[in-house]
Design an enzyme around this catalytic site. Structure first.
Site, PDB file in Angstrom:
ATOM      1  N   LYS A   1       0.676  -1.012  -0.015  1.00 62.52           N
ATOM      2  CA  LYS A   1       0.040  -0.101  -0.083  1.00 62.52           C
ATOM      3  C   LYS A   1       1.037   1.194  -0.118  1.00 62.52           C
ATOM      4  O   LYS A   1       0.514   2.103  -0.838  1.00 62.52           O
ATOM      5  CB  LYS A   1      -0.937   0.060   1.225  1.00 62.52           C
ATOM      6  CG  LYS A   1      -1.571  -0.981   1.255  1.00 62.52           C
ATOM      7  CD  LYS A   1      -2.682  -1.061   2.649  1.00 62.52           C
ATOM      8  CE  LYS A   1      -2.184  -1.119   3.954  1.00 62.52           C
ATOM      9  NZ  LYS A   1      -1.338  -2.309   4.247  1.00 62.52           N
TER      10      LYS A   1
ATOM     11  N   ARG B   1      11.652  -5.627   4.813  1.00 59.03           N
ATOM     12  CA  ARG B   1      11.402  -4.235   4.709  1.00 59.03           C
ATOM     13  C   ARG B   1      12.248  -3.298   5.448  1.00 59.03           C
ATOM     14  O   ARG B   1      12.496  -3.654   6.686  1.00 59.03           O
ATOM     15  CB  ARG B   1       9.987  -4.073   5.216  1.00 59.03           C
ATOM     16  CG  ARG B   1       9.514  -2.568   5.073  1.00 59.03           C
ATOM     17  CD  ARG B   1       8.098  -2.513   5.155  1.00 59.03           C
ATOM     18  NE  ARG B   1       7.386  -2.644   6.172  1.00 59.03           N
ATOM     19  CZ  ARG B   1       6.119  -2.599   6.446  1.00 59.03           C
ATOM     20  NH1 ARG B   1       5.262  -1.492   5.477  1.00 59.03           N
ATOM     21  NH2 ARG B   1       5.590  -2.846   7.625  1.00 59.03           N
TER      22      ARG B   1
ATOM     23  N   ARG C   1     -10.132   0.918   8.256  1.00 62.72           N
ATOM     24  CA  ARG C   1      -9.817  -0.526   8.873  1.00 62.72           C
ATOM     25  C   ARG C   1     -10.897  -1.096   9.638  1.00 62.72           C
ATOM     26  O   ARG C   1     -11.058  -2.132   9.676  1.00 62.72           O
ATOM     27  CB  ARG C   1      -8.627  -0.643   9.560  1.00 62.72           C
ATOM     28  CG  ARG C   1      -7.413  -0.505   9.047  1.00 62.72           C
ATOM     29  CD  ARG C   1      -6.150  -0.640   9.643  1.00 62.72           C
ATOM     30  NE  ARG C   1      -4.857  -0.074   9.454  1.00 62.72           N
ATOM     31  CZ  ARG C   1      -3.838  -0.492   9.266  1.00 62.72           C
ATOM     32  NH1 ARG C   1      -3.392  -1.550   9.487  1.00 62.72           N
ATOM     33  NH2 ARG C   1      -2.702   0.393   8.882  1.00 62.72           N
TER      34      ARG C   1
ATOM     35  N   ARG D   1      -1.051  -8.437  13.464  1.00 59.89           N
ATOM     36  CA  ARG D   1      -1.537  -7.406  12.425  1.00 59.89           C
ATOM     37  C   ARG D   1      -2.177  -8.427  11.220  1.00 59.89           C
ATOM     38  O   ARG D   1      -3.302  -7.932  10.741  1.00 59.89           O
ATOM     39  CB  ARG D   1      -0.362  -6.821  11.993  1.00 59.89           C
ATOM     40  CG  ARG D   1       0.061  -5.751  12.817  1.00 59.89           C
ATOM     41  CD  ARG D   1       1.552  -5.092  12.477  1.00 59.89           C
ATOM     42  NE  ARG D   1       1.534  -4.665  11.179  1.00 59.89           N
ATOM     43  CZ  ARG D   1       2.732  -4.566  10.490  1.00 59.89           C
ATOM     44  NH1 ARG D   1       3.882  -5.333  11.029  1.00 59.89           N
ATOM     45  NH2 ARG D   1       2.851  -3.981   9.335  1.00 59.89           N
TER      46      ARG D   1
ATOM     47  N   ARG E   1      11.094  -2.037  11.171  1.00 57.60           N
ATOM     48  CA  ARG E   1       9.841  -1.548  12.156  1.00 57.60           C
ATOM     49  C   ARG E   1      10.077  -2.912  13.121  1.00 57.60           C
ATOM     50  O   ARG E   1       9.886  -4.283  12.714  1.00 57.60           O
ATOM     51  CB  ARG E   1       8.706  -1.553  11.625  1.00 57.60           C
ATOM     52  CG  ARG E   1       8.146  -0.204  11.217  1.00 57.60           C
ATOM     53  CD  ARG E   1       6.978  -0.050  10.513  1.00 57.60           C
ATOM     54  NE  ARG E   1       5.950  -0.791  10.888  1.00 57.60           N
ATOM     55  CZ  ARG E   1       4.634  -0.748  10.256  1.00 57.60           C
ATOM     56  NH1 ARG E   1       4.552   0.159   9.231  1.00 57.60           N
ATOM     57  NH2 ARG E   1       3.592  -1.349  10.297  1.00 57.60           N
TER      58      ARG E   1
HETATM   59  P1  AP5 Z   1       4.741  -1.583   1.937  1.00 55.02           P
HETATM   60  O1  AP5 Z   1       4.414  -0.788   0.858  1.00 55.02           O
HETATM   61  O2  AP5 Z   1       5.449  -1.016   3.163  1.00 55.02           O
HETATM   62  O3  AP5 Z   1       3.472  -2.411   2.538  1.00 55.02           O
HETATM   63  P2  AP5 Z   1       2.173  -1.859   3.348  1.00 55.02           P
HETATM   64  O4  AP5 Z   1       0.944  -2.407   2.616  1.00 55.02           O
HETATM   65  O5  AP5 Z   1       2.225  -0.348   3.239  1.00 55.02           O
HETATM   66  O6  AP5 Z   1       2.186  -2.675   4.651  1.00 55.02           O
HETATM   67  P3  AP5 Z   1       2.167  -1.883   6.057  1.00 55.02           P
HETATM   68  O7  AP5 Z   1       2.999  -2.866   6.810  1.00 55.02           O
HETATM   69  O8  AP5 Z   1       2.644  -0.456   6.147  1.00 55.02           O
HETATM   70  O9  AP5 Z   1       0.916  -2.100   6.336  1.00 55.02           O
HETATM   71  P4  AP5 Z   1       0.015  -2.238   7.791  1.00 55.02           P
HETATM   72  O10 AP5 Z   1      -1.289  -1.960   7.415  1.00 55.02           O
HETATM   73  O11 AP5 Z   1       0.407  -3.469   8.648  1.00 55.02           O
HETATM   74  O12 AP5 Z   1       0.921  -0.937   8.731  1.00 55.02           O
HETATM   75  P5  AP5 Z   1       0.621   0.490   9.098  1.00 55.02           P
HETATM   76  O13 AP5 Z   1       1.727   1.015   8.957  1.00 55.02           O
HETATM   77  O14 AP5 Z   1      -0.528   1.042   8.237  1.00 55.02           O
HETATM   78  O15 AP5 Z   1       5.558  -2.757   1.271  1.00 55.02           O
HETATM   79  C1  AP5 Z   1       6.077  -3.873   2.373  1.00 55.02           C
HETATM   80  C2  AP5 Z   1       7.474  -4.348   1.646  1.00 55.02           C
HETATM   81  O16 AP5 Z   1       7.452  -5.093   0.377  1.00 55.02           O
HETATM   82  C3  AP5 Z   1       8.515  -3.181   1.175  1.00 55.02           C
HETATM   83  O17 AP5 Z   1       9.632  -3.605   1.856  1.00 55.02           O
HETATM   84  C4  AP5 Z   1       8.388  -3.019  -0.133  1.00 55.02           C
HETATM   85  O18 AP5 Z   1       9.591  -2.481  -0.518  1.00 55.02           O
HETATM   86  C5  AP5 Z   1       8.147  -4.409  -0.550  1.00 55.02           C
HETATM   87  N1  AP5 Z   1       7.083  -4.535  -1.836  1.00 55.02           N
HETATM   88  C6  AP5 Z   1       6.102  -3.379  -2.061  1.00 55.02           C
HETATM   89  N2  AP5 Z   1       5.529  -4.028  -2.976  1.00 55.02           N
HETATM   90  C7  AP5 Z   1       6.334  -4.985  -3.782  1.00 55.02           C
HETATM   91  C8  AP5 Z   1       6.241  -5.827  -4.763  1.00 55.02           C
HETATM   92  N3  AP5 Z   1       5.034  -5.480  -5.674  1.00 55.02           N
HETATM   93  N4  AP5 Z   1       6.894  -6.646  -5.028  1.00 55.02           N
HETATM   94  C9  AP5 Z   1       7.854  -6.930  -4.153  1.00 55.02           C
HETATM   95  N5  AP5 Z   1       8.366  -6.334  -2.926  1.00 55.02           N
HETATM   96  C10 AP5 Z   1       7.320  -5.190  -2.834  1.00 55.02           C
HETATM   97  O19 AP5 Z   1       0.187   0.569  10.526  1.00 55.02           O
HETATM   98  C11 AP5 Z   1       0.918   0.197  11.467  1.00 55.02           C
HETATM   99  C12 AP5 Z   1       0.100  -0.038  12.913  1.00 55.02           C
HETATM  100  O20 AP5 Z   1      -0.707   1.644  13.026  1.00 55.02           O
HETATM  101  C13 AP5 Z   1      -1.136  -0.841  12.774  1.00 55.02           C
HETATM  102  O21 AP5 Z   1      -0.799  -2.151  13.246  1.00 55.02           O
HETATM  103  C14 AP5 Z   1      -2.100  -0.281  13.844  1.00 55.02           C
HETATM  104  O22 AP5 Z   1      -1.553  -0.727  15.247  1.00 55.02           O
HETATM  105  C15 AP5 Z   1      -1.999   1.194  13.557  1.00 55.02           C
HETATM  106  N6  AP5 Z   1      -2.968   1.652  12.723  1.00 55.02           N
HETATM  107  C16 AP5 Z   1      -2.542   2.139  11.331  1.00 55.02           C
HETATM  108  N7  AP5 Z   1      -3.840   2.523  10.786  1.00 55.02           N
HETATM  109  C17 AP5 Z   1      -4.908   2.282  11.600  1.00 55.02           C
HETATM  110  C18 AP5 Z   1      -6.202   2.369  11.575  1.00 55.02           C
HETATM  111  N8  AP5 Z   1      -6.785   2.785  10.547  1.00 55.02           N
HETATM  112  N9  AP5 Z   1      -6.888   2.005  12.616  1.00 55.02           N
HETATM  113  C19 AP5 Z   1      -6.463   1.395  13.711  1.00 55.02           C
HETATM  114  N10 AP5 Z   1      -5.023   1.362  14.009  1.00 55.02           N
HETATM  115  C20 AP5 Z   1      -4.450   1.866  12.761  1.00 55.02           C
HETATM  116 MG    MG Z   2       2.265   0.972   4.851  1.00 59.17          MG
END
Ligand code: AP5
Ligand code: MG
Length: 230
Positions: A21, A135, A96, A179, A168
């Site tokens: 994402k 990552r 979410r 998660r 992270r």
């Molecule tokens: P990346 O683009 O970083 O993946 P992502 O989908 O953004 O994954 P996240 O881990 O950020 O999602 P998440 O939802 O768990 O965490 P968030 O920070 O939102 O890509 C991943 C890796 O793969 C990278 O190394 C990239 O280079 C590689 N890659 C990407 N695409 C690729 C491809 N096509 N091929 C190969 N490699 C690839 O949330 C963190 C925490 O915050 C949550 O756990 C929660 O506690 C809180 N939180 C956040 N939002 C909310 C909400 N709305 N409500 C409640 N709590 C929330």
């Molecule tokens: Mg992300």
């Protein structure tokens, strides 16, 4: 591939942890002249600044649990209301929960906007684990890399700002397990919410970063073409 026509769109990217994402939103938002808003990044920044909200949210983030809606919803809505968001937003990781999706719709309606597309980046569990294991983020601005799939030009340093890269803490162990469980048990239910409103598109997120970008742009162009024909 380029984008044709009207660009001020509000888009939601839905996907499991590691689906890509953030990687895609970072590229998509400038193409659409939209603002990239990532709830996870907002929590991270608030924690770095040691605000009361950031410290409170971090307790949940560290465990891989959802931050409660009463903290999350006002934070994201406030960013949507800012002048930088008037040309559209690409929302990453929000909504979410059903309550978040409903509040988002209500807020957008209030400012005479609506979600144009909710795009689900569908990725296999095996790929998700590989992506999260390698990552790394830059300390200065949260630019995202992968040691194998998307390495920086200079090892351990961000291409954009030269800051050091870090892993992270919630990308492993019990926090990661939580998660993934929360996504596949709860967040995935949002697909029905957007499907019922005819907003949902699905993209095969298992492809390379460039291929996924093309698939996303093709869905957006298709949507814009459909609007022009109406
Ligand atoms: P990346 O683009 O970083 O993946 P992502 O989908 O953004 O994954 P996240 O881990 O950020 O999602 P998440 O939802 O768990 O965490 P968030 O920070 O939102 O890509 C991943 C890796 O793969 C990278 O190394 C990239 O280079 C590689 N890659 C990407 N695409 C690729 C491809 N096509 N091929 C190969 N490699 C690839 O949330 C963190 C925490 O915050 C949550 O756990 C929660 O506690 C809180 N939180 C956040 N939002 C909310 C909400 N709305 N409500 C409640 N709590 C929330
Ligand atoms: Mg992300």
């Amino acid at each position: 591939m380029h984008l044709d026509g009207r660009k001020d769109m509000d888009i939601v990217l839905i996907g499991a942890p590691g689906a890509g994402k953030g990687t895609q939103a970072e590229k998509l938002a400038p193409l659409l002249t939209s603002r990239h808003i990532a709830s996870g990044d907002l929590f991270h920044e608030a924690f770095e600044e040691q605000t009361e909200l950031g410290v409170k949210a971090q307790k949940y983030v560290a465990l891989g649990e959802l931050v409660p809606d009463e903290i999350t919803i006002p934070l994201v809505i406030r960013h949507i209301e800012e002048p930088e968001s008037t040309q559209g937003v690409v929302l990453e990781g929000f909504p979410r929960t059903l309550a978040q999706a409903q509040e988002l719709d209500a807020e957008l309606q209030r400012i005479h906007r609506q979600i144009d597309l909710a795009i689900y980046l569908k990725v296999s569990r095996e790929q998700l684990l590989q992506r999260l294991a390698g990552r790394v983020f830059c300390q200065a601005q949260q630019h995202v890399y992968h040691v194998k799939f998307h390495p920086p030009h200079v090892a351990d340093r961000c291409d954009h700002d030269g800051s050091k890269l870090y892993q992270r803490p919630d990308d492993s162990g019990e926090a990661l397990r939580r998660r993934l469980v929360i996504f596949f048990d709860q967040t995935i239910q949002l697909l029905d919410y957007y499907r019922q409103r005819h907003k949902l598109r699905e993209v095969d997120g298992n492809q390379s970063i460039d291929q996924v970008r093309l698939l996303l742009l093709s869905e957006i162009n298709d949507y814009m073409g459909g609007k022009r024909r109406v």
